[in-house]
Motif scaffolding. Sequence first.
Motif, PDB file in Angstrom:
ATOM      1  N   GLY A  44       0.795  -1.219   0.000  1.00 32.24           N
ATOM      2  CA  GLY A  44       0.000   0.000   0.000  1.00 32.24           C
ATOM      3  C   GLY A  44       0.826   1.266   0.000  1.00 32.24           C
ATOM      4  N   GLY A  45       2.011   1.197  -0.586  1.00 28.68           N
ATOM      5  CA  GLY A  45       2.875   2.370  -0.635  1.00 28.68           C
ATOM      6  C   GLY A  45       3.626   2.636   0.653  1.00 28.68           C
ATOM      7  N   ALA A  46       3.424   1.789   1.668  1.00 29.69           N
ATOM      8  CA  ALA A  46       4.074   2.006   2.962  1.00 29.69           C
ATOM      9  C   ALA A  46       5.536   1.577   2.923  1.00 29.69           C
ATOM     10  CB  ALA A  46       3.341   1.232   4.053  1.00 29.69           C
ATOM     11  N   CYS A  47       6.339   2.238   3.734  1.00 27.91           N
ATOM     12  CA  CYS A  47       7.741   1.872   3.891  1.00 27.91           C
ATOM     13  C   CYS A  47       7.831   0.522   4.602  1.00 27.91           C
ATOM     14  CB  CYS A  47       8.453   2.953   4.698  1.00 27.91           C
ATOM     15  SG  CYS A  47      10.170   2.584   5.091  1.00 27.91           S
ATOM     16  N   THR A  48       8.814  -0.285   4.218  1.00 32.72           N
ATOM     17  CA  THR A  48       8.984  -1.592   4.859  1.00 32.72           C
ATOM     18  C   THR A  48      10.072  -1.562   5.935  1.00 32.72           C
ATOM     19  OG1 THR A  48      10.513  -2.296   3.101  1.00 32.72           O
ATOM     20  CG2 THR A  48       8.164  -2.843   2.833  1.00 32.72           C
ATOM     21  N   ALA A  49      10.333  -0.366   6.484  1.00 30.97           N
ATOM     22  CA  ALA A  49      11.366  -0.240   7.518  1.00 30.97           C
ATOM     23  C   ALA A  49      11.048  -1.095   8.742  1.00 30.97           C
ATOM     24  CB  ALA A  49      11.519   1.225   7.926  1.00 30.97           C
ATOM     25  N   TYR A  50       9.765  -1.241   9.076  1.00 33.26           N
ATOM     26  CA  TYR A  50       9.399  -2.031  10.255  1.00 33.26           C
ATOM     27  C   TYR A  50       9.782  -3.501  10.078  1.00 33.26           C
ATOM     28  CZ  TYR A  50       5.276  -3.648   7.640  1.00 33.26           C
ATOM     29  OH  TYR A  50       4.445  -4.213   6.701  1.00 33.26           O
ATOM     30  N   ILE A  51       9.767  -3.980   8.843  1.00 31.13           N
ATOM     31  CA  ILE A  51      10.199  -5.352   8.581  1.00 31.13           C
ATOM     32  C   ILE A  51      11.721  -5.439   8.711  1.00 31.13           C
ATOM     33  CG2 ILE A  51      10.185  -7.254   6.935  1.00 31.13           C
ATOM     34  CD1 ILE A  51       7.729  -5.977   5.630  1.00 31.13           C
ATOM     35  N   ALA A  52      12.407  -4.467   8.126  1.00 34.12           N
ATOM     36  CA  ALA A  52      13.868  -4.432   8.241  1.00 34.12           C
ATOM     37  C   ALA A  52      14.288  -4.358   9.707  1.00 34.12           C
ATOM     38  CB  ALA A  52      14.424  -3.244   7.460  1.00 34.12           C
ATOM     39  N   ASP A  53      13.553  -3.594  10.516  1.00 33.76           N
ATOM     40  CA  ASP A  53      13.889  -3.472  11.939  1.00 33.76           C
ATOM     41  C   ASP A  53      13.751  -4.813  12.657  1.00 33.76           C
ATOM     42  OD1 ASP A  53      14.469  -0.803  11.682  1.00 33.76           O
ATOM     43  OD2 ASP A  53      12.517  -0.106  12.420  1.00 33.76           O
ATOM     44  N   GLU A  54      12.718  -5.577  12.314  1.00 37.87           N
ATOM     45  CA  GLU A  54      12.548  -6.888  12.945  1.00 37.87           C
ATOM     46  C   GLU A  54      13.692  -7.825  12.561  1.00 37.87           C
ATOM     47  OE1 GLU A  54       9.396 -10.626  13.107  1.00 37.87           O
ATOM     48  OE2 GLU A  54       8.667  -8.640  12.497  1.00 37.87           O
ATOM     49  N   VAL A  55      14.095  -7.767  11.293  1.00 40.32           N
ATOM     50  CA  VAL A  55      15.230  -8.581  10.851  1.00 40.32           C
ATOM     51  C   VAL A  55      16.487  -8.182  11.615  1.00 40.32           C
ATOM     52  CG1 VAL A  55      16.744  -9.117   8.896  1.00 40.32           C
ATOM     53  CG2 VAL A  55      14.262  -9.006   8.560  1.00 40.32           C
ATOM     54  N   LYS A  56      16.703  -6.882  11.774  1.00 41.02           N
ATOM     55  CA  LYS A  56      17.905  -6.408  12.474  1.00 41.02           C
ATOM     56  C   LYS A  56      17.893  -6.807  13.945  1.00 41.02           C
ATOM     57  CE  LYS A  56      17.379  -2.262  10.537  1.00 41.02           C
ATOM     58  NZ  LYS A  56      17.580  -0.824  10.219  1.00 41.02           N
ATOM     59  N   ASP A  57      16.731  -6.758  14.586  1.00 36.41           N
ATOM     60  CA  ASP A  57      16.640  -7.183  15.988  1.00 36.41           C
ATOM     61  C   ASP A  57      17.073  -8.638  16.134  1.00 36.41           C
ATOM     62  OD1 ASP A  57      15.739  -4.711  16.803  1.00 36.41           O
ATOM     63  OD2 ASP A  57      13.616  -5.276  16.823  1.00 36.41           O
ATOM     64  N   ARG A  58      16.605  -9.483  15.234  1.00 37.06           N
ATOM     65  CA  ARG A  58      16.986 -10.899  15.282  1.00 37.06           C
ATOM     66  C   ARG A  58      18.468 -11.068  14.942  1.00 37.06           C
ATOM     67  NH1 ARG A  58      14.882 -16.077  14.108  1.00 37.06           N
ATOM     68  NH2 ARG A  58      16.664 -17.507  14.368  1.00 37.06           N
ATOM     69  N   ALA A  59      18.961 -10.276  13.992  1.00 36.61           N
ATOM     70  CA  ALA A  59      20.368 -10.377  13.599  1.00 36.61           C
ATOM     71  C   ALA A  59      21.294 -10.022  14.759  1.00 36.61           C
ATOM     72  CB  ALA A  59      20.643  -9.475  12.400  1.00 36.61           C
ATOM     73  N   ARG A  60      20.893  -9.052  15.569  1.00 31.63           N
ATOM     74  CA  ARG A  60      21.721  -8.692  16.727  1.00 31.63           C
ATOM     75  C   ARG A  60      21.800  -9.850  17.713  1.00 31.63           C
ATOM     76  NH1 ARG A  60      18.375  -4.085  16.315  1.00 31.63           N
ATOM     77  NH2 ARG A  60      19.400  -2.408  15.139  1.00 31.63           N
ATOM     78  N   LEU A  61      20.705 -10.581  17.859  1.00 35.08           N
ATOM     79  CA  LEU A  61      20.728 -11.756  18.730  1.00 35.08           C
ATOM     80  C   LEU A  61      21.649 -12.837  18.171  1.00 35.08           C
ATOM     81  CD1 LEU A  61      16.927 -12.087  19.628  1.00 35.08           C
ATOM     82  CD2 LEU A  61      18.766 -11.185  21.074  1.00 35.08           C
ATOM     83  N   GLU A  62      21.682 -12.938  16.845  1.00 37.78           N
ATOM     84  CA  GLU A  62      22.506 -13.959  16.192  1.00 37.78           C
ATOM     85  C   GLU A  62      23.980 -13.574  16.167  1.00 37.78           C
ATOM     86  OE1 GLU A  62      21.577 -16.888  14.687  1.00 37.78           O
ATOM     87  OE2 GLU A  62      19.440 -16.706  15.153  1.00 37.78           O
TER      88      GLU A  62
END
Length: 238
Positions: free
Chosen positions: A27-45
């Motif tokens: 819907g034209g929305a930015c997907t930054a919230y998805i990228a943020d979730e990936v980054k949160d998990r990546a920091r744990l990894e």
Amino acid sequence: MDTLRDVLDRADAVLLDFDGPVCDLFGGACTAYIADEVKDRARLEWGRLDRRVEDCADSHGVLRHLADMAVRRTGGRRGTRLDWADGIVTRHEYTAVRRAAPTPGARELVGALALLGKALLIVSNNSAEPVREYLERQDLLEHFTAVLGRDPQDPHLMKPHPDVITRALAELGDPSPSRTLLIGDQLTDLAAARAAKVPFLGFTRDAGTAARMRREGARDVVGSFEPVMHALSAPLTH
């Protein structure tokens, strides 16, 4: 000079990008919230992340940057499994397809191309399964020979890399690329088409993107499917 009808008539198969030409996925929305979730998990990894990963606010871009970081972490060796990151993005794509708005005219275009006997394939940077679910919900899946999405094991193979187009050509039995046509809305689609030597039709309502496509060599760029539908009904020029 070839008309748009000539270009369409010459194509035995039409490859469609998904987000844009077929539907408005987020819907034209930015997907930054998805990228943020990936980054949160990546920091744990992995702990501290590279600056390019931290600064990325795009769901597909963050997959690429994580893959780059993985290569650096392993001293140049590729192959680190990023299934967990791809899985996060795919989960959000499943959510998005269930509320995505169809692109105006896309259903009619798919139907018209199918009636003309064109093979239709999706070539997307999205995961294939959510795309397939969307097409099934819209009663469009039966028109498509194949639905091809990103390789979950290697984000570097997303467009502008031509991998997904090469896979589409293989699905078709490796015809001459000149007998196919890619319809896409991004410069990455144009770059992938050019790398695969496949003719390209730009589809974008953004004037800036349309201008950049033309500067990069795209001859045909449309802002709606109306001129495409008109061209399909027009007589051949030769």
